[in-house]
Design a protein around this motif. Structure first.
Motif, mmCIF file in Angstrom:
data_model
loop_
_atom_site.group_PDB
_atom_site.id
_atom_site.type_symbol
_atom_site.label_atom_id
_atom_site.label_comp_id
_atom_site.label_asym_id
_atom_site.label_seq_id
_atom_site.Cartn_x
_atom_site.Cartn_y
_atom_site.Cartn_z
ATOM 1 N N PHE A 73 0.821 -1.213 0.000
ATOM 2 C CA PHE A 73 0.000 0.000 0.000
ATOM 3 C C PHE A 73 0.856 1.266 0.000
ATOM 4 N N TYR A 74 1.949 1.279 0.756
ATOM 5 C CA TYR A 74 2.766 2.487 0.896
ATOM 6 C C TYR A 74 3.852 2.611 -0.169
ATOM 7 N N ASP A 75 4.007 1.609 -1.023
ATOM 8 C CA ASP A 75 5.178 1.548 -1.895
ATOM 9 C C ASP A 75 5.288 2.723 -2.858
ATOM 10 N N GLU A 76 4.198 3.081 -3.542
ATOM 11 C CA GLU A 76 4.280 4.131 -4.551
ATOM 12 C C GLU A 76 4.666 5.472 -3.935
ATOM 13 N N ASP A 77 4.079 5.800 -2.799
ATOM 14 C CA ASP A 77 4.434 7.058 -2.135
ATOM 15 C C ASP A 77 5.859 7.011 -1.604
ATOM 16 N N LEU A 78 6.310 5.848 -1.178
ATOM 17 C CA LEU A 78 7.683 5.699 -0.703
ATOM 18 C C LEU A 78 8.665 5.876 -1.857
ATOM 19 N N LYS A 79 8.309 5.363 -3.032
ATOM 20 C CA LYS A 79 9.169 5.519 -4.202
ATOM 21 C C LYS A 79 9.375 6.988 -4.573
ATOM 22 N N ARG A 80 8.351 7.810 -4.325
ATOM 23 C CA ARG A 80 8.448 9.223 -4.676
ATOM 24 C C ARG A 80 9.498 9.962 -3.850
ATOM 25 N N MET A 81 9.917 9.356 -2.749
ATOM 26 C CA MET A 81 10.947 9.968 -1.919
ATOM 27 C C MET A 81 12.355 9.699 -2.457
ATOM 28 N N ILE A 82 12.471 8.780 -3.417
ATOM 29 C CA ILE A 82 13.774 8.434 -3.989
ATOM 30 C C ILE A 82 14.096 9.414 -5.110
ATOM 31 N N THR A 83 15.262 10.015 -5.066
ATOM 32 C CA THR A 83 15.656 11.045 -6.040
ATOM 33 C C THR A 83 16.919 10.612 -6.779
#
Length: 261
Positions: A184-194
């Motif tokens: 559930f949290y994966d997509e939002d967590l991916k957005r933190m990767i730069t």
């Protein structure tokens, strides 16, 4: 600060907003949940706490509570819960075991109720720790007995959620929980990767600061490791504790659009 608030404080340690809850009161269900936590925590900052006694056994805690209620007919329990999925899930788990003591179990649920912060401003606490000590004294007027219908309806709702057999619970409002898969949290967590190197701890910190829906850092570390293993990213260090590794987008990989979450 208030003699009526004198009493033993007991904390339920497990976070029932994540993980399996099917058949959760049986020996098999309890062990199944422990094994799930062992997998989630393996190789991370909290590895081993399921078995070394650091977390404690919430099931034994409830056994002790029930024994105390049986031995002392004057004893009562106040359940403090704020408007978040962790407290509401824990409430469901606990209340489903206390039906024999109706009339002696009280709920103090801070559901969309205003309080005053240290600066004198009105705010709506999401967590109990958001409330200054003086506001706890005021909050006691909100306490009320858990009703017979709540014992029945809430226990049925918790059993229904268990039968759905999903891993992530999100509070939709009041005491309504919706459930989702472990990613559930994966997509939002991916957005933190730069495109810049960041420690796992920094990515998790950013997620906790910016995310609309968040959860504990141990679960997020587990999911971040899944993302690293299933996505083409540059990684350096060892995938263990949050500060042991750094990750960034590959040079050829475009950064995700800026999204407010």
């Amino acid at each position: 600060m208030d003699s009526r608030l004198q009493g033993k404080i007991i904390q339920i340690n497990d976070d029932f907003a994540v993980g399996p809850i099917n058949d959760i009161y049986s020996s098999e269900g309890i062990e199944n949940r422990k094994q799930w936590w062992r997998i989630v925590l393996s190789g991370g900052d909290y590895d081993g706490i399921v078995d070394d006694g650091s977390v404690g056994d919430d099931n034994l805690t409830v056994v002790a509570l029930k024994e105390k209620l049986q031995q002392d007919s004057e004893e009562v329990i106040w359940i403090w819960a704020a408007q978040n999925k962790h407290d509401v899930s824990g409430y469901y788990w606990l209340i489903s075991q206390l039906g024999d003591f109706q009339g002696r179990i009280f709920i103090l649920y801070l559901n969309n109720l205003p309080f005053i912060n240290e600066k004198g401003n009105i705010f709506y606490p999401v967590n109990l720790y958001d409330i200054p000590p003086r506001e706890f004294v005021k909050a006691k007027i909100l306490v009320r007995p858990v009703t017979l219908s709540e014992f029945e309806i809430d226990a049925d709702e918790w059993a229904r959620l268990g039968r759905e057999n999903r891993d992530v619970r999100i509070l939709e409002g009041g005491k309504k929980l919706s459930q989702y898969g472990p990613d559930f949290y994966d997509e939002d967590l991916k957005r933190m990767i730069t495109g810049d190197w960041q420690r796992g701890s920094k990515i998790i910190h950013h997620f906790l600061a910016k995310g609309k829906n968040t959860t504990g850092d141990a679960y997020l570390l587990w999911r971040l490791k899944h993302i690293v293993q299933s996505t083409e990213l540059d990684v350096q260090g060892e995938l263990k504790n949050m500060k042991d590794f750094e990750i960034k987008l590959k040079a050829t990989q475009p950064a995700a659009d800026s999204v407010v979450i």
